[in-house]
Scaffold this motif. Structure first.
Motif, PDB file in Angstrom:
ATOM      1  N   GLY A 127     111.143  28.847 -84.468  1.00 29.07           N
ATOM      2  CA  GLY A 127     112.237  30.223 -84.428  1.00 29.07           C
ATOM      3  C   GLY A 127     111.847  31.880 -83.828  1.00 29.07           C
ATOM      4  O   GLY A 127     111.858  32.296 -83.270  1.00 29.07           O
ATOM      5  N   ALA A 128     110.253  32.310 -84.025  1.00 35.54           N
ATOM      6  CA  ALA A 128     109.348  33.120 -83.886  1.00 35.54           C
ATOM      7  C   ALA A 128     109.319  33.031 -82.739  1.00 35.54           C
ATOM      8  O   ALA A 128     108.892  33.888 -81.031  1.00 35.54           O
ATOM      9  CB  ALA A 128     108.684  33.456 -84.804  1.00 35.54           C
ATOM     10  N   TRP A 129     108.755  31.868 -82.111  1.00 37.53           N
ATOM     11  CA  TRP A 129     108.374  32.081 -80.181  1.00 37.53           C
ATOM     12  C   TRP A 129     109.579  31.904 -79.694  1.00 37.53           C
ATOM     13  O   TRP A 129     109.780  32.733 -78.637  1.00 37.53           O
ATOM     14  CB  TRP A 129     106.942  30.317 -80.229  1.00 37.53           C
ATOM     15  N   SER A 130     110.816  31.289 -80.466  1.00 38.10           N
ATOM     16  CA  SER A 130     112.119  31.650 -79.652  1.00 38.10           C
ATOM     17  C   SER A 130     112.320  32.843 -79.225  1.00 38.10           C
ATOM     18  O   SER A 130     112.767  32.557 -78.050  1.00 38.10           O
ATOM     19  CB  SER A 130     113.359  30.297 -80.339  1.00 38.10           C
ATOM     20  N   VAL A 131     112.518  33.766 -80.420  1.00 31.67           N
ATOM     21  CA  VAL A 131     112.999  34.916 -79.983  1.00 31.67           C
ATOM     22  C   VAL A 131     111.647  35.351 -79.378  1.00 31.67           C
ATOM     23  O   VAL A 131     111.613  36.626 -78.487  1.00 31.67           O
ATOM     24  CB  VAL A 131     112.347  35.290 -81.618  1.00 31.67           C
ATOM     25  N   MET A 132     110.484  34.834 -79.421  1.00 27.33           N
ATOM     26  CA  MET A 132     109.504  35.975 -78.318  1.00 27.33           C
ATOM     27  C   MET A 132     110.440  35.752 -76.632  1.00 27.33           C
ATOM     28  O   MET A 132     110.154  36.012 -76.111  1.00 27.33           O
ATOM     29  CB  MET A 132     108.298  35.748 -77.993  1.00 27.33           C
ATOM     30  N   ASN A 133     110.560  34.217 -76.553  1.00 23.87           N
ATOM     31  CA  ASN A 133     110.045  33.377 -75.225  1.00 23.87           C
ATOM     32  C   ASN A 133     111.760  34.244 -74.881  1.00 23.87           C
ATOM     33  O   ASN A 133     112.368  34.747 -73.610  1.00 23.87           O
ATOM     34  CB  ASN A 133     110.350  31.966 -75.491  1.00 23.87           C
ATOM     35  N   GLU A 134     112.688  34.316 -75.838  1.00 23.37           N
ATOM     36  CA  GLU A 134     113.975  35.010 -75.253  1.00 23.37           C
ATOM     37  C   GLU A 134     113.759  36.941 -74.759  1.00 23.37           C
ATOM     38  O   GLU A 134     114.670  36.996 -73.812  1.00 23.37           O
ATOM     39  CB  GLU A 134     115.260  34.862 -76.405  1.00 23.37           C
ATOM     40  N   ARG A 135     112.634  37.647 -75.379  1.00 25.50           N
ATOM     41  CA  ARG A 135     112.995  38.909 -75.001  1.00 25.50           C
ATOM     42  C   ARG A 135     112.344  38.431 -74.096  1.00 25.50           C
ATOM     43  O   ARG A 135     112.165  39.828 -72.928  1.00 25.50           O
ATOM     44  CB  ARG A 135     112.052  39.223 -76.463  1.00 25.50           C
ATOM     45  N   ASN A 158     113.703  39.886 -66.699  1.00 30.43           N
ATOM     46  CA  ASN A 158     115.281  40.350 -65.581  1.00 30.43           C
ATOM     47  C   ASN A 158     115.165  41.613 -65.279  1.00 30.43           C
ATOM     48  O   ASN A 158     115.264  42.226 -64.518  1.00 30.43           O
ATOM     49  CB  ASN A 158     116.354  39.969 -66.166  1.00 30.43           C
ATOM     50  N   GLU A 159     115.097  42.250 -67.004  1.00 28.08           N
ATOM     51  CA  GLU A 159     115.711  44.094 -66.719  1.00 28.08           C
ATOM     52  C   GLU A 159     114.416  44.851 -65.774  1.00 28.08           C
ATOM     53  O   GLU A 159     114.622  45.675 -65.588  1.00 28.08           O
ATOM     54  CB  GLU A 159     115.014  44.193 -68.477  1.00 28.08           C
ATOM     55  N   TRP A 160     113.456  44.348 -66.089  1.00 24.12           N
ATOM     56  CA  TRP A 160     112.171  44.862 -65.146  1.00 24.12           C
ATOM     57  C   TRP A 160     112.224  44.534 -63.915  1.00 24.12           C
ATOM     58  O   TRP A 160     111.593  45.467 -62.612  1.00 24.12           O
ATOM     59  CB  TRP A 160     110.536  44.062 -65.258  1.00 24.12           C
ATOM     60  N   GLY A 161     113.261  43.776 -63.268  1.00 29.53           N
ATOM     61  CA  GLY A 161     113.071  43.663 -61.509  1.00 29.53           C
ATOM     62  C   GLY A 161     112.410  42.496 -61.335  1.00 29.53           C
ATOM     63  O   GLY A 161     112.184  42.712 -59.443  1.00 29.53           O
TER      64      GLY A 161
END
Length: 330
Positions: A100-108, A114-117
């Motif tokens: 779960g912790a790694w899933s949150v990390m990878n999603e972030r 994407n946000e950084w372009g």
């Protein structure tokens, strides 16, 4: 205390692992372990053998933070002899390889790419690089989390945990009244040659530059006589080195302002290209992450404003000294 040098072909060069308690019948504490590749495992085993120790003789492993080049062999050592493994509570789920912790990390991480372009080709190169280095981490240890101020008894005295976030959310140093006076095992919070990456190295950290500047202030206030970093050689003037790094970030923020003044609104990838040029492998994450950390710091004080994925300069001649602690301008 003895230092064992460990190879690292992926990140920032040679790693350091520190052994406290090499005398017969002493409690043996290991600070950081290196990556889990076969050659580094052999190097760590050989380094311990020089002191008539094996993995099974290690009583306690104390980790500075979750990055693979610091925790990779922790589970292997624990499996060999039942060593207690400790890490800050903010990093414990990652070290225990919690899905779960790694899933949150990878999603972030993917959201920020994407946000950084970051364009498609370098993004795919980065993701392929990250996916191809699973061998850096060995079996998951069972971890005992700690928080700031925790104290651990060792053969050389008491280690005091100092939470030093920025490069990683749970990054912690360990203070010791040692042979060189007041000493700090600094992990990657303080390095002798590199400036530790902020923004990309741990995408969970909110306000990464501001948090790291607070960490540098804490190191200065600690009045340490020597620091033992996670990479390369000891630092004989930790406060001076912390001031150098803070001043470096002050200078880099000025460069970010200059880029926005020259180009107009820009995303983190564009600013990164002006700061660092072409990037490859892990630096595709670290470069725009560093740019993002500085843009975020400017945005928090109203010097720039974010419009979609881009940042626009609001103040043409900002007082950058006001954005940094006195250690950066002294």
């Amino acid at each position: 205390m003895k230092r064992i040098r460990l190879g690292n072909a992926v990140f920032e060069g040679l790693n350091n692992s520190y052994v406290i308690g090499t005398e017969p019948d002493a409690k043996t504490t290991l600070i950081d372990t290196g990556v889990a590749t076969p050659d580094v495992r052999e190097q760590l085993a050989e380094g311990l053998t020089e002191h008539d120790l094996a993995f099974a003789d290690v009583d306690e492993v104390v980790l500075t933070h979750w990055h693979e080049d610091h925790v990779g062999l922790a589970g292997t050592i624990q499996d060999a002899g039942g060593a207690t493994v400790r890490v800050h509570a903010d990093d414990a789920p990652l070290v225990e390889q919690d899905d779960g912790a790694w899933s949150v990390m990878n999603e972030r991480q993917r959201d920020l790419l994407n946000e950084w372009g970051i364009p498609d080709d370098p993004r795919e190169e980065l993701l392929a690089f990250l996916d191809s280095h699973g061998e850096l981490t060995g079996p998951a240890p069972t971890v005992e989390p700690f928080t700031d101020g925790a104290r651990f008894e060792t053969a050389a005295g008491t280690l005091e945990a100092l939470h030093l976030p920025g490069h990683a959310a749970g990054l912690s140093g360990f203070a010791l009244d040692g042979e060189q006076g007041r000493e700090l095992f600094s992990g990657d919070a303080l390095l002798p040659h590199y400036t530790p990456n902020v923004g990309g190295a741990d995408v969970r950290v909110e306000g990464p530059l501001a948090r790291y500047l607070t960490t540098l202030e804490r190191i200065v206030d600690g009045e340490f006589d020597r620091a033992y970093p996670g990479h390369r050689d000891p630092i004989d003037d930790p406060a001076g080195r912390a001031r150098e790094i803070a001043a470096h970030h002050r200078e880099r923020t000025g460069r970010v302002v200059d880029v926005l003044a020259e180009t107009g609104p820009a995303d983190a990838w564009t600013v990164s290209a002006h700061l660092f040029g072409d990037l490859s492998s892990i630096h595709i994450l670290h470069g725009p992450g560093e740019a993002y950390a500085h843009l975020d710091h400017l945005a928090a004080d109203g010097v720039v404003e974010r419009t979609d994925r881009k940042y626009r300069l609001v103040e043409s001649d900002p007082n950058l000294d006001a954005l940094f602690p006195s250690i950066a301008t002294a």
